[in-house]
Design a protein around this motif. Structure first.
Motif, mmCIF file in Angstrom:
data_model
loop_
_atom_site.group_PDB
_atom_site.id
_atom_site.type_symbol
_atom_site.label_atom_id
_atom_site.label_comp_id
_atom_site.label_asym_id
_atom_site.label_seq_id
_atom_site.Cartn_x
_atom_site.Cartn_y
_atom_site.Cartn_z
ATOM 1 N N UNK A 92 -9.287 -23.639 -6.401
ATOM 2 C CA UNK A 92 -7.933 -23.609 -5.838
ATOM 3 C C UNK A 92 -7.935 -22.731 -4.594
ATOM 4 N N UNK A 93 -6.960 -22.958 -3.742
ATOM 5 C CA UNK A 93 -6.841 -22.145 -2.525
ATOM 6 C C UNK A 93 -6.282 -20.765 -2.890
ATOM 7 N N UNK A 94 -6.465 -19.787 -1.999
ATOM 8 C CA UNK A 94 -5.856 -18.482 -2.249
ATOM 9 C C UNK A 94 -4.337 -18.575 -2.427
ATOM 10 N N UNK A 148 7.811 -10.861 0.437
ATOM 11 C CA UNK A 148 6.691 -9.969 0.716
ATOM 12 C C UNK A 148 5.712 -9.923 -0.450
ATOM 13 N N UNK A 149 6.199 -10.056 -1.656
ATOM 14 C CA UNK A 149 5.305 -10.081 -2.825
ATOM 15 C C UNK A 149 4.372 -11.278 -2.749
ATOM 16 N N UNK A 150 4.913 -12.404 -2.334
ATOM 17 C CA UNK A 150 4.095 -13.619 -2.193
ATOM 18 C C UNK A 150 3.084 -13.434 -1.071
ATOM 19 N N UNK A 151 3.540 -12.910 0.069
ATOM 20 C CA UNK A 151 2.630 -12.677 1.205
ATOM 21 C C UNK A 151 1.504 -11.712 0.817
ATOM 22 N N UNK A 152 1.860 -10.624 0.119
ATOM 23 C CA UNK A 152 0.872 -9.642 -0.292
ATOM 24 C C UNK A 152 -0.153 -10.264 -1.232
ATOM 25 N N UNK A 153 0.313 -11.019 -2.192
ATOM 26 C CA UNK A 153 -0.595 -11.631 -3.164
ATOM 27 C C UNK A 153 -1.503 -12.637 -2.473
ATOM 28 N N UNK A 154 -0.952 -13.416 -1.549
ATOM 29 C CA UNK A 154 -1.780 -14.353 -0.776
ATOM 30 C C UNK A 154 -2.833 -13.606 0.029
ATOM 31 N N UNK A 155 -2.436 -12.507 0.647
ATOM 32 C CA UNK A 155 -3.362 -11.704 1.452
ATOM 33 C C UNK A 155 -4.492 -11.165 0.569
ATOM 34 N N UNK A 156 -4.159 -10.706 -0.625
ATOM 35 C CA UNK A 156 -5.181 -10.217 -1.559
ATOM 36 C C UNK A 156 -6.138 -11.342 -1.966
ATOM 37 N N UNK A 157 -5.588 -12.520 -2.243
ATOM 38 C CA UNK A 157 -6.427 -13.648 -2.649
ATOM 39 C C UNK A 157 -7.317 -14.104 -1.491
ATOM 40 N N UNK A 158 -6.788 -14.060 -0.271
ATOM 41 C CA UNK A 158 -7.603 -14.409 0.901
ATOM 42 C C UNK A 158 -8.751 -13.417 1.071
ATOM 43 N N UNK A 182 -2.267 -17.322 -5.647
ATOM 44 C CA UNK A 182 -1.193 -16.344 -5.416
ATOM 45 C C UNK A 182 0.116 -16.841 -6.036
ATOM 46 N N UNK A 183 0.439 -18.113 -5.823
ATOM 47 C CA UNK A 183 1.660 -18.686 -6.400
ATOM 48 C C UNK A 183 1.617 -18.642 -7.924
ATOM 49 N N UNK A 184 0.465 -18.957 -8.497
ATOM 50 C CA UNK A 184 0.319 -18.923 -9.954
ATOM 51 C C UNK A 184 0.552 -17.509 -10.488
ATOM 52 N N UNK A 185 -0.066 -16.527 -9.863
ATOM 53 C CA UNK A 185 0.081 -15.131 -10.308
ATOM 54 C C UNK A 185 1.537 -14.692 -10.199
ATOM 55 N N UNK A 186 2.188 -15.027 -9.088
ATOM 56 C CA UNK A 186 3.600 -14.653 -8.903
ATOM 57 C C UNK A 186 4.477 -15.335 -9.959
ATOM 58 N N UNK A 187 4.227 -16.613 -10.223
ATOM 59 C CA UNK A 187 5.017 -17.328 -11.244
ATOM 60 C C UNK A 187 4.835 -16.692 -12.615
ATOM 61 N N UNK A 188 3.599 -16.381 -12.972
ATOM 62 C CA UNK A 188 3.337 -15.769 -14.279
ATOM 63 C C UNK A 188 3.968 -14.387 -14.376
ATOM 64 N N UNK A 189 3.856 -13.606 -13.316
ATOM 65 C CA UNK A 189 4.447 -12.260 -13.304
ATOM 66 C C UNK A 189 5.971 -12.340 -13.378
ATOM 67 N N UNK A 190 6.547 -13.279 -12.655
ATOM 68 C CA UNK A 190 8.003 -13.446 -12.641
ATOM 69 C C UNK A 190 8.512 -13.845 -14.029
ATOM 70 N N UNK A 191 7.745 -14.695 -14.707
ATOM 71 C CA UNK A 191 8.140 -15.081 -16.064
ATOM 72 C C UNK A 191 8.132 -13.891 -17.004
ATOM 73 N N UNK A 200 -2.092 -3.472 -0.532
ATOM 74 C CA UNK A 200 -0.993 -3.245 -1.468
ATOM 75 C C UNK A 200 0.073 -2.310 -0.897
ATOM 76 N N UNK A 201 -0.329 -1.327 -0.132
ATOM 77 C CA UNK A 201 0.643 -0.373 0.400
ATOM 78 C C UNK A 201 1.348 -0.869 1.658
ATOM 79 N N UNK A 202 0.840 -1.955 2.245
ATOM 80 C CA UNK A 202 1.452 -2.438 3.492
ATOM 81 C C UNK A 202 2.603 -3.420 3.255
ATOM 82 N N UNK A 203 2.909 -3.708 2.000
ATOM 83 C CA UNK A 203 3.988 -4.653 1.690
ATOM 84 C C UNK A 203 5.007 -4.009 0.755
ATOM 85 N N UNK A 204 6.228 -4.500 0.831
ATOM 86 C CA UNK A 204 7.284 -4.098 -0.089
ATOM 87 C C UNK A 204 7.426 -5.232 -1.099
#
Length: 185
Positions: A163-165, A80-90, A169-178, A70-74
């Motif tokens: 589902x894949x990580x 970067x939010x998408x990359x971070x969330x994908x990294x967490x899911x992985x 990650x995309x689902x979480x970002x979409x829900x958060x963005x909404x 979480x601290x390694x991304x902006x």
């Protein structure tokens, strides 16, 4: 730490997680964990005080890994939010046995609260930096996104990571963005 100690700790952690998948922590014995790990009790005690010490070390390791990610991304930057969330899911997918067990009904509720508060703190800082919502809404929005994301992850783990990580990650970002865009309208 030498290889033997690392191996012993790994085997004990895995055996403990397997027992936690089967029954609540309060009914697990050190003897059971040691038998499954094929390690004697004195070896267990040379590494851990008790099962709660073992559990705490497993949880602390996961919290540390999540915090590091979480601290390694902006995450005010969309990419970067998408990359971070994908990294967490992985990370969660790679450690699915431990994560699934710790987030299940046999898991430690305090661990789940720590993960939610960790996510909440990082989200809150991001929202405040980004000035997306009014300050009085940032707190609520952050709690909403953190809790919702944790429940999505719990369900994903419970359903066998169908589902894949990246998809999660995309689902979480979409829900958060909404949630964020809903406050802006």
């Amino acid at each position: 730490m030498d290889r033997r100690k690392k191996y012993t700790r790994l085997v004990l952690k895995n055996s403990f997680i397997k027992r936690m998948q089967e029954k609540p922590l309060s009914t697990i014995t050190i003897k059971e964990v040691c038998e499954l790990a094929d390690i004697n009790r004195s070896t267990f005690y040379s590494h851990y005080k008790d099962l709660y010490d073992l559990l705490t070390q497993i949880e602390d390791e996961i919290i540390e890994d999540l915090n590091e990610t979480l601290t390694s991304y902006n995450y005010s930057e969309d990419e970067e939010a998408i990359q971070m969330t994908e990294k967490l899911m992985e990370y969660i997918a790679e450690n699915h046995e431990s994560c699934q067990t710790l987030f299940s009904e046999h898991g430690d509720p305090d661990f789940q609260k720590k993960v939610i508060m960790l996510a909440h703190t990082h989200l809150l800082n991001s929202l405040k930096e980004d000035q997306v919502a009014a300050p009085y809404n940032s707190e609520y929005l952050s709690l909403f996104i953190a809790n919702g994301s944790i429940h999505v992850v719990q369900n994903w783990l419970k359903n066998g990571l169908k589902e894949s990580p990246e998809e999660i990650a995309e689902l979480i970002i979409k829900l958060a963005t909404r949630g964020v865009s809903g406050l802006q309208s």
